[in-house]
Design a protein around this motif. Structure first.
Motif, PDB file in Angstrom:
ATOM      1  N   ARG A 217       0.674  -1.166  -0.016  1.00 35.45           N
ATOM      2  CA  ARG A 217       0.108   0.152  -0.036  1.00 35.45           C
ATOM      3  C   ARG A 217       0.841   1.342  -0.038  1.00 35.45           C
ATOM      4  O   ARG A 217       0.664   2.104  -0.674  1.00 35.45           O
ATOM      5  CB  ARG A 217      -0.679  -0.072   0.995  1.00 35.45           C
ATOM      6  N   ALA A 218       1.881   1.249   0.772  1.00 34.40           N
ATOM      7  CA  ALA A 218       2.800   2.360   0.961  1.00 34.40           C
ATOM      8  C   ALA A 218       3.554   2.600  -0.474  1.00 34.40           C
ATOM      9  O   ALA A 218       3.688   3.922  -0.668  1.00 34.40           O
ATOM     10  CB  ALA A 218       3.850   2.191   2.182  1.00 34.40           C
ATOM     11  N   LEU A 219       4.037   1.600  -1.278  1.00 36.34           N
ATOM     12  CA  LEU A 219       4.508   1.584  -2.247  1.00 36.34           C
ATOM     13  C   LEU A 219       3.680   2.388  -3.383  1.00 36.34           C
ATOM     14  O   LEU A 219       4.211   3.255  -4.077  1.00 36.34           O
ATOM     15  CB  LEU A 219       5.409   0.380  -2.833  1.00 36.34           C
ATOM     16  N   GLY A 230      10.436  12.785 -11.584  1.00 35.76           N
ATOM     17  CA  GLY A 230      10.823  11.533 -11.031  1.00 35.76           C
ATOM     18  C   GLY A 230      11.439  12.011  -9.456  1.00 35.76           C
ATOM     19  O   GLY A 230      11.649  11.149  -8.720  1.00 35.76           O
ATOM     20  N   GLY A 231      10.932  13.093  -9.177  1.00 35.41           N
ATOM     21  CA  GLY A 231      11.336  13.542  -7.785  1.00 35.41           C
ATOM     22  C   GLY A 231      10.250  13.713  -6.909  1.00 35.41           C
ATOM     23  O   GLY A 231       9.267  13.184  -7.140  1.00 35.41           O
ATOM     24  N   PHE A 232      10.382  13.948  -5.677  1.00 35.87           N
ATOM     25  CA  PHE A 232       9.379  14.038  -4.875  1.00 35.87           C
ATOM     26  C   PHE A 232       9.545  15.327  -3.956  1.00 35.87           C
ATOM     27  O   PHE A 232      10.551  15.930  -3.664  1.00 35.87           O
ATOM     28  CB  PHE A 232      10.081  12.605  -3.642  1.00 35.87           C
ATOM     29  N   ALA A 233       8.245  15.303  -3.460  1.00 35.24           N
ATOM     30  CA  ALA A 233       8.211  17.005  -2.645  1.00 35.24           C
ATOM     31  C   ALA A 233       7.840  16.556  -1.167  1.00 35.24           C
ATOM     32  O   ALA A 233       6.906  15.557  -1.138  1.00 35.24           O
ATOM     33  CB  ALA A 233       7.162  17.599  -3.096  1.00 35.24           C
ATOM     34  N   ASP A 260      12.706   0.249 -11.953  1.00 28.33           N
ATOM     35  CA  ASP A 260      11.410  -0.243 -11.404  1.00 28.33           C
ATOM     36  C   ASP A 260      10.292   0.726 -11.984  1.00 28.33           C
ATOM     37  O   ASP A 260      10.226   1.897 -11.530  1.00 28.33           O
ATOM     38  CB  ASP A 260      11.131  -0.337  -9.804  1.00 28.33           C
ATOM     39  N   SER A 261       9.403   0.205 -12.927  1.00 26.02           N
ATOM     40  CA  SER A 261       8.278   1.139 -13.457  1.00 26.02           C
ATOM     41  C   SER A 261       7.532   1.684 -12.549  1.00 26.02           C
ATOM     42  O   SER A 261       6.921   2.902 -12.979  1.00 26.02           O
ATOM     43  CB  SER A 261       7.496   0.100 -14.404  1.00 26.02           C
ATOM     44  N   ARG A 262       7.260   1.528 -11.296  1.00 27.17           N
ATOM     45  CA  ARG A 262       6.451   2.204 -10.412  1.00 27.17           C
ATOM     46  C   ARG A 262       6.824   3.314  -9.929  1.00 27.17           C
ATOM     47  O   ARG A 262       6.530   4.618  -9.481  1.00 27.17           O
ATOM     48  CB  ARG A 262       6.126   1.343  -9.126  1.00 27.17           C
ATOM     49  N   PHE A 263       8.453   3.595 -10.256  1.00 25.78           N
ATOM     50  CA  PHE A 263       9.199   4.937  -9.919  1.00 25.78           C
ATOM     51  C   PHE A 263       9.966   5.401 -10.961  1.00 25.78           C
ATOM     52  O   PHE A 263      11.071   6.053 -10.729  1.00 25.78           O
ATOM     53  CB  PHE A 263      10.067   4.273  -8.685  1.00 25.78           C
ATOM     54  N   VAL A 264       9.441   5.329 -12.189  1.00 26.20           N
ATOM     55  CA  VAL A 264       9.849   6.034 -13.412  1.00 26.20           C
ATOM     56  C   VAL A 264       8.838   6.737 -14.007  1.00 26.20           C
ATOM     57  O   VAL A 264       7.703   6.291 -14.219  1.00 26.20           O
ATOM     58  CB  VAL A 264      10.382   4.755 -14.293  1.00 26.20           C
ATOM     59  N   LYS A 265       8.831   8.006 -13.867  1.00 21.72           N
ATOM     60  CA  LYS A 265       7.762   8.952 -14.765  1.00 21.72           C
ATOM     61  C   LYS A 265       8.264   9.755 -15.856  1.00 21.72           C
ATOM     62  O   LYS A 265       9.201  10.390 -15.607  1.00 21.72           O
ATOM     63  CB  LYS A 265       7.371   9.964 -13.527  1.00 21.72           C
TER      64      LYS A 265
END
Length: 325
Positions: A217-219, A230-233, A260-265
């Motif tokens: 769920r967290a992922l 690709g970044g985070f705020a 990992d495709s979940r973390f490539v935008k």
């Protein structure tokens, strides 16, 4: 089998090349930043107990193989002096994370957090009420600290709420936000706290179905919070430390932050985003607008790159020091 044998050898070769000033012919941006920042941190003044210029430097250099015996001993001596000056395993009256962070630093430097000048720092983490007083940060880092050296907890004092690893895991699971992450306050996930909680829970995911479900769920939530670059705020500001915490968490869970495709935008990975904050010659900025390196950003960015390097090399997790430095 061959991969398990060769991976540590390849990692050692890369570290040897870095130490000699050489680099592979096709060095990736993250590898270049990793090498240069490691050299930069080695050249800084000796680390002392503290949230900047302290334990995170020791952990990054130790886990990358760049912490010299002299630097390790200097830190251990200073840490012992500091602990004795406080005179208690609770290094702060309200923030258990001060004790947890120091346990991590001492362990990374090759010391025993159970005997720091005769004081057992683990005794500072035996009361669940004290650990949870400062919020979710407390149990997250208490669990990481206990696991970093495979430490046994002393008995709780009379009147305290005893701490166990299971109690800390249960507390973290109980605090997961409705949208699937974790936060200091409110019902909406925060990137940093979600990533840190994942790092703490990673060792328990394979054996506990409840933890696995919470992790998935967290992922999903972290993936949804990732920016198109690709970044985070965190707290409304895109920054390098948030990227760093995500890279650490993914590496701890055996997930490649670069592919990992979940973390490539839009073709940009979480690892790519972290590297955009890097500076020529080493160091990282806090935000993209800044032009100079930032101490906290540099230290967190470096140990995140160390975590990723260890993941690629098939080595134990960044904070798993139970087998020694």
């Amino acid at each position: 089998m061959y991969k398990k044998i060769l991976a540590p050898l390849l990692a050692a070769l890369l570290l040897a090349l870095c130490a000699c000033g050489g680099s592979p012919a096709s060095q990736a941006p993250w590898e270049r930043l990793y090498e240069q920042t490691g050299q930069l941190l080695q050249e800084q003044p000796a680390a002392q107990v503290g949230s900047v210029g302290g334990e995170w430097v020791i952990i990054g250099l130790s886990r990358s193989g760049l912490l010299s015996p002299q630097a390790a001993q200097t830190y251990l001596s200073q840490a012992e002096e500091y602990v004795l000056s406080v005179g208690s395993p609770r290094l702060h009256p309200a923030k258990s994370t001060d004790t947890s962070r120091t346990i991590l630093g001492i362990t990374a430097a090759g010391g025993d957090a159970g005997d720091v000048g005769g004081i057992n720092l683990l005794a500072g983490l035996t009361d669940l009420n004290y650990i949870t007083y400062q919020g979710i940060n407390g149990p997250i880092w208490a669990l990481v600290a206990l696991d970093c050296g495979g430490y046994d907890l002393p008995s709780a004092a009379e009147g305290d709420t005893p701490v166990t690893r299971q109690a800390l895991v249960d507390y973290l699971l109980s605090q997961q936000t409705p949208d699937g992450g974790w936060a200091l306050a409110g019902s909406s996930a925060d990137v940093d706290l979600t990533a840190m909680a994942l790092t703490a829970l990673a060792p328990y995911a394979s054996a506990d179905a409840r933890v696995r479900q919470a992790v998935e769920r967290a992922l999903s939530r972290l993936s949804a919070m990732q920016e198109e670059n690709g970044g985070f705020a965190s707290w409304g500001t895109e920054n390098s430390e948030s990227c760093a915490q995500v890279v650490v968490a993914l590496s701890a869970l055996g997930i490649d932050a670069a592919s990992d495709s979940r973390f490539v935008k839009s073709g940009n990975s979480a690892l790519d985003a972290l590297c955009t904050f890097g500076l020529d010659g080493g160091g990282l900025r806090h935000t993209a607008e800044e032009t100079a390196s930032n101490g906290m950003a540099t230290e967190q960015g470096y140990y995140a790159l160390t975590a990723y390097h260890r993941f690629l090399s098939g080595q134990p997790r960044l904070f798993d020091m139970s087998g020694g430095r």
